[in-house]
Scaffold this active site. Structure first.
Site, PDB file in Angstrom:
ATOM      1  N   ASP A 135     -37.496  41.708   9.575  1.00 12.24           N
ATOM      2  CA  ASP A 135     -38.039  41.612  10.760  1.00 12.24           C
ATOM      3  C   ASP A 135     -37.337  42.200  11.988  1.00 12.24           C
ATOM      4  O   ASP A 135     -35.963  42.247  11.942  1.00 12.24           O
ATOM      5  CB  ASP A 135     -37.809  39.913  11.201  1.00 12.24           C
ATOM      6  CG  ASP A 135     -38.869  39.523  12.229  1.00 12.24           C
ATOM      7  OD1 ASP A 135     -39.986  40.197  12.379  1.00 12.24           O
ATOM      8  OD2 ASP A 135     -38.786  38.526  12.838  1.00 12.24           O
ATOM      9  N   TYR A 137     -36.920  43.704  16.207  1.00 15.61           N
ATOM     10  CA  TYR A 137     -36.675  42.850  17.259  1.00 15.61           C
ATOM     11  C   TYR A 137     -36.926  43.912  18.357  1.00 15.61           C
ATOM     12  O   TYR A 137     -36.236  44.595  19.091  1.00 15.61           O
ATOM     13  CB  TYR A 137     -35.335  42.531  17.289  1.00 15.61           C
ATOM     14  CG  TYR A 137     -34.611  41.733  18.682  1.00 15.61           C
ATOM     15  CD1 TYR A 137     -35.376  40.459  18.661  1.00 15.61           C
ATOM     16  CD2 TYR A 137     -33.595  42.186  19.290  1.00 15.61           C
ATOM     17  CE1 TYR A 137     -34.954  39.626  19.727  1.00 15.61           C
ATOM     18  CE2 TYR A 137     -33.324  41.256  20.280  1.00 15.61           C
ATOM     19  CZ  TYR A 137     -33.868  39.989  20.542  1.00 15.61           C
ATOM     20  OH  TYR A 137     -33.445  39.259  21.703  1.00 15.61           O
ATOM     21  N   HIS A 142     -39.465  41.361  25.237  1.00 20.64           N
ATOM     22  CA  HIS A 142     -38.874  39.957  24.435  1.00 20.64           C
ATOM     23  C   HIS A 142     -37.305  40.251  24.524  1.00 20.64           C
ATOM     24  O   HIS A 142     -36.676  39.104  24.791  1.00 20.64           O
ATOM     25  CB  HIS A 142     -39.522  40.134  23.019  1.00 20.64           C
ATOM     26  CG  HIS A 142     -38.978  39.027  22.453  1.00 20.64           C
ATOM     27  ND1 HIS A 142     -39.053  37.678  22.554  1.00 20.64           N
ATOM     28  CD2 HIS A 142     -37.993  38.962  21.033  1.00 20.64           C
ATOM     29  CE1 HIS A 142     -38.589  36.693  21.688  1.00 20.64           C
ATOM     30  NE2 HIS A 142     -37.915  37.549  20.769  1.00 20.64           N
ATOM     31  N   TYR A 253     -26.318  31.603  15.545  1.00 18.57           N
ATOM     32  CA  TYR A 253     -26.663  32.864  15.220  1.00 18.57           C
ATOM     33  C   TYR A 253     -25.519  33.843  15.658  1.00 18.57           C
ATOM     34  O   TYR A 253     -25.543  35.188  15.145  1.00 18.57           O
ATOM     35  CB  TYR A 253     -27.949  33.157  16.321  1.00 18.57           C
ATOM     36  CG  TYR A 253     -27.564  33.820  17.748  1.00 18.57           C
ATOM     37  CD1 TYR A 253     -27.231  32.932  18.597  1.00 18.57           C
ATOM     38  CD2 TYR A 253     -27.655  35.098  18.166  1.00 18.57           C
ATOM     39  CE1 TYR A 253     -26.761  33.289  19.922  1.00 18.57           C
ATOM     40  CE2 TYR A 253     -27.269  35.536  19.384  1.00 18.57           C
ATOM     41  CZ  TYR A 253     -27.012  34.583  20.262  1.00 18.57           C
ATOM     42  OH  TYR A 253     -26.522  34.869  21.486  1.00 18.57           O
ATOM     43  N   THR A 358     -41.150  39.787  17.856  1.00 20.22           N
ATOM     44  CA  THR A 358     -41.903  39.148  19.095  1.00 20.22           C
ATOM     45  C   THR A 358     -42.402  40.126  20.318  1.00 20.22           C
ATOM     46  O   THR A 358     -41.720  40.978  20.422  1.00 20.22           O
ATOM     47  CB  THR A 358     -41.313  37.867  19.804  1.00 20.22           C
ATOM     48  OG1 THR A 358     -40.707  36.984  18.972  1.00 20.22           O
ATOM     49  CG2 THR A 358     -42.136  37.114  20.741  1.00 20.22           C
TER      50      THR A 358
HETATM   51 CA    CA Z   1     -39.146  37.220  14.629  1.00 25.45          CA
END
Ligand code: CA
Length: 424
Positions: A135, A137, A142, A253, A358
């Site tokens: 994934d 970013y 975002h 995170y 996103t």
């Molecule tokens: Ca994501």
């Protein structure tokens, strides 16, 4: 091989509504269970599903080098591994077969009975056995919004962000097809003001409006994919809801990035729309400053104009659209992502999936997550039934839709729809 399946002047002898995402120029690929309980690879024109396994057995793909069982599989991996020339040949043949001017199948009642299905006679499956899932970013809006919330305005973008497409390795085991409900996840969070964490159901379950691309075999261990070749390894795209638990994410995170706040479920739309079908919708990517390093520099139009929307549907009420965004807002395009992913020699295989991250647009009504839309819960959204949402409630259904439209040609993805069930 010419890509004449895209001919905008072609019409099909199958009925297609003017607002359909699936005209004869789309020809996506998916996997479904038929009314006879047989699993097959298929495509879709309008609201008719087409059994490609049966078409192949009846000889309609003669002349194209395909193994006998290529469509009689429970995933598209082998077909994807056959490569772009084969995908094109098959899409071109399907376009010919269903062309209004071609009587071959149109007038064969017996064959039509075997290969055609209404959508209520089939059950869509996960189209690919996803080996690895990454994934990214890649939306600047975002990353800026989330960075502002988590670290303050001055540290919103980390120093690397404008120099490389930031990404992480996700889990493929929890990727599911549209229609499969998920459970509110449990985990560890640090409540606001608390000094030690608690265990329990997440109070901040969120969607992420993303798209994802599916790759074919691209490179061997140690080799890199040059950016100018990258797109030839992309089979197609799906809508992607990368479910997130913001309270779990926030506590866990640092320093290694997303973990249990992200890997409990991710939902994809069941029809993979090929990159070939999206050709007419290429647009310029956002201008990049500073100029990226040479291996990330590209020529031409590498972004795609795909309108995206998110709706929330409470259990006994109609849906409310809460966001409208566009795939073209991505700062880092797919070719850059693939070039960067492999620059160190990491192999990319058939059936790998890469999420965009996103996709937030420039305005508050185009943000791609509740975290941003409600600004971490400070500005709840109002739904059409009068209720408020900071994040997703139990028994809400989240629906993502996407389509491109240009000069009357509409190519779309349908939807990905997922219901959030209460925690066990
Ligand atoms: Ca994501």
């Amino acid at each position: 091989m010419p890509n004449f399946a895209n001919n905008p002047d072609r019409s099909s002898w199958l009925h297609v509504d003017s607002q359909s995402d699936f005209p004869i120029q789309n020809i996506p690929f998916g996997v479904f269970l038929t009314r006879d309980d047989i699993i097959t690879i298929g495509t879709r024109i309008g609201d008719t599903a087409i059994d490609l396994g049966a078409l192949h057995q009846l000889g309609y793909f003669d002349g194209i080098p395909l193994t006998d069982d290529i469509f009689l599989q429970d995933n598209l991996n082998d077909f994807i591994a056959d490569g772009r020339q084969t995908w094109r040949a098959v899409r071109n043949r399907i376009a010919e077969l269903f062309d209004d001017n071609n009587p071959a199948l149109k007038t064969n009642v017996k064959h039509k009975e075997i290969v055609l299905f209404r959508l209520d006679e089939i059950e869509m499956q996960l189209p690919v056995q996803i080996g690895d899932y990454t994934d990214f970013y890649a939306s600047k809006e975002h990353a800026t919004n989330v960075g502002t919330m988590f670290r303050g305005k001055d540290n919103a973008l980390m120093p690397n962000w404008l120099h490389l497409p930031v990404g992480y390795h996700g889990r493929s085991s929890s990727i599911i097809s549209s229609g499969i409900p998920i459970r509110r996840p449990k985990g560890q969070t640090l409540p606001p003001g608390a000094e030690s964490p608690v265990y329990g159901a997440s109070k901040a379950v969120d969607f992420e409006l993303e798209m994802a691309f599916i790759t074919t075999d691209a490179n061997d261990l140690g080799d890199s994919i040059p950016i100018e070749e990258a797109e030839s390894y992309i089979f197609g795209l799906v809508l992607f809801n990368d479910w997130s638990a913001r309270d779990i994410q926030r506590w866990e995170y640092v320093p290694l990035g997303p973990f249990l706040g992200k890997n409990f479920a991710s939902s994809i739309s069941p029809w993979i729309v090929t990159l070939d079908a999206l050709e007419p919708f290429r647009v310029e990517s956002p201008k990049q400053s500073p100029t990226p390093l040479e291996y990330l520099q590209y020529k031409g139009k590498k972004s795609f104009d795909i309108n995206l929307e998110v709706a929330i549907k409470p259990e006994h009420h109609k849906e409310t659209i809460v966001s409208r965004s566009n795939f073209k807002y991505m700062y880092w395009n797919m070719a850059q992502q693939l070039a960067h992913h492999s620059v160190n020699g990491c192999p990319v295989n058939a059936g790998d999936m890469m999420g965009s991250g996103t996709i937030s647009g420039p305005t508050p009504d185009s943000y791609g997550s509740m975290l941003e839309l409600s600004w971490k819960g400070e500005k709840p959204l109002q739904l059409s039934d009068g209720s408020e949402r900071k994040f997703i409630n139990d028994n809400d259904t989240v629906i993502l839709r996407g389509h491109s439209i240009k000069e009357g040609l509409r190519i779309g993805f349908g939807e990905v729809r997922t219901k959030l069930l209460p925690s066990h």
